[in-house]
Design an enzyme around this catalytic site. Sequence first.
Site: not given
Length: 350
Positions: A53, A240, A243
């Site tokens: 990351y 999600l 998103g």
Amino acid sequence: MQYSTLGYSGLKVSRACLGTMTWGKQNNQADANAQIEYALNQGINFIDTAEMYAVPPSADTYGTTETMIGNWLAANPSRRDEFILASKIAGNGLKHIRDAQDITGETVLAAIDDSLARLQTDYIDLYQLHWPNRTSPHFGKHAPGRISFSDVDTAAHSAQMLEILQALDESVKSGKIRHFGLSNDTPWGINEYIRLSEQHNLTRVTAIQNEFNLLQTRDWPFLIESCVHQQVAYLPWSPLATGALTGKYLNGARPQGARWNLIQRNGLFRDTEQSNAAVAAYGDLAQKHDLTPAQLALAWCNQVDGVTSTIIGATNLEQLKENIDAFELTLSESALSDIADVHKQFPVPF
């Protein structure tokens, strides 16, 4: 906030886990500090990161998320024991990380040391393999025929896994990590690591994190059943669907600063006609039950039997507050029935 047992480890973790992959790309140090403080104040005691990351992964952002967490820890050294810290070693395929090579015992040992230095801590509670050396049916590769399991040399991969496991066991014994987990793996991967650990008396896998959300439910029921009976914590990532389930990408929308505006290593494979239709239907359900689309998706994920802790992420505090609040909700039988009806219409939308 409620808590669950993190698989075989016996550690208690919050039902919501703070994901951090936007820190260093979409979020700066001040944002990261604010999210950590808010999450801890809300009872979250589980933070997940990775050497790869920020995302999308690049040479420029490699290691920056761990560095940001390390900066917070350096400024708050007495607070390390307030949370369970998880990180991951990247697998093969990324040229800027170990020249895209497979995970080996040697690279595990080196990567742990590098992560500890960036995180400015003496130990990592849960150290995970970000993806296996063999190609797994994740990141949009789950359709029948998309990959070939028969082409995998079982004995060779089992030998690789044993070497990796021995390095992880050495790291547990030295105190650099407390437990190890998997990510983007399969029932065979989980159970082969368990078999090897039992056969050779080595550290045992305690968790796995895979994508799991209303658009991607392939791990239910077979992998999750295995996790429950083998005491392996199941940790959904992307609840999600990057998103999408908030509805913000419907009809081709691309809000400023949103993730889908960034270059994606595997493309926007979740952006299909069926996915958009499913997202719209779930959005209508959320409105019907006086919830936001994000709350509906997160509360549903939290209520799935076998889920231990759901990894949430946000690019601002308002999103984080909404996401955390979802874990205080209990969906009604009517809402769950409505969700099941939509899922029957769109079981595999991407």
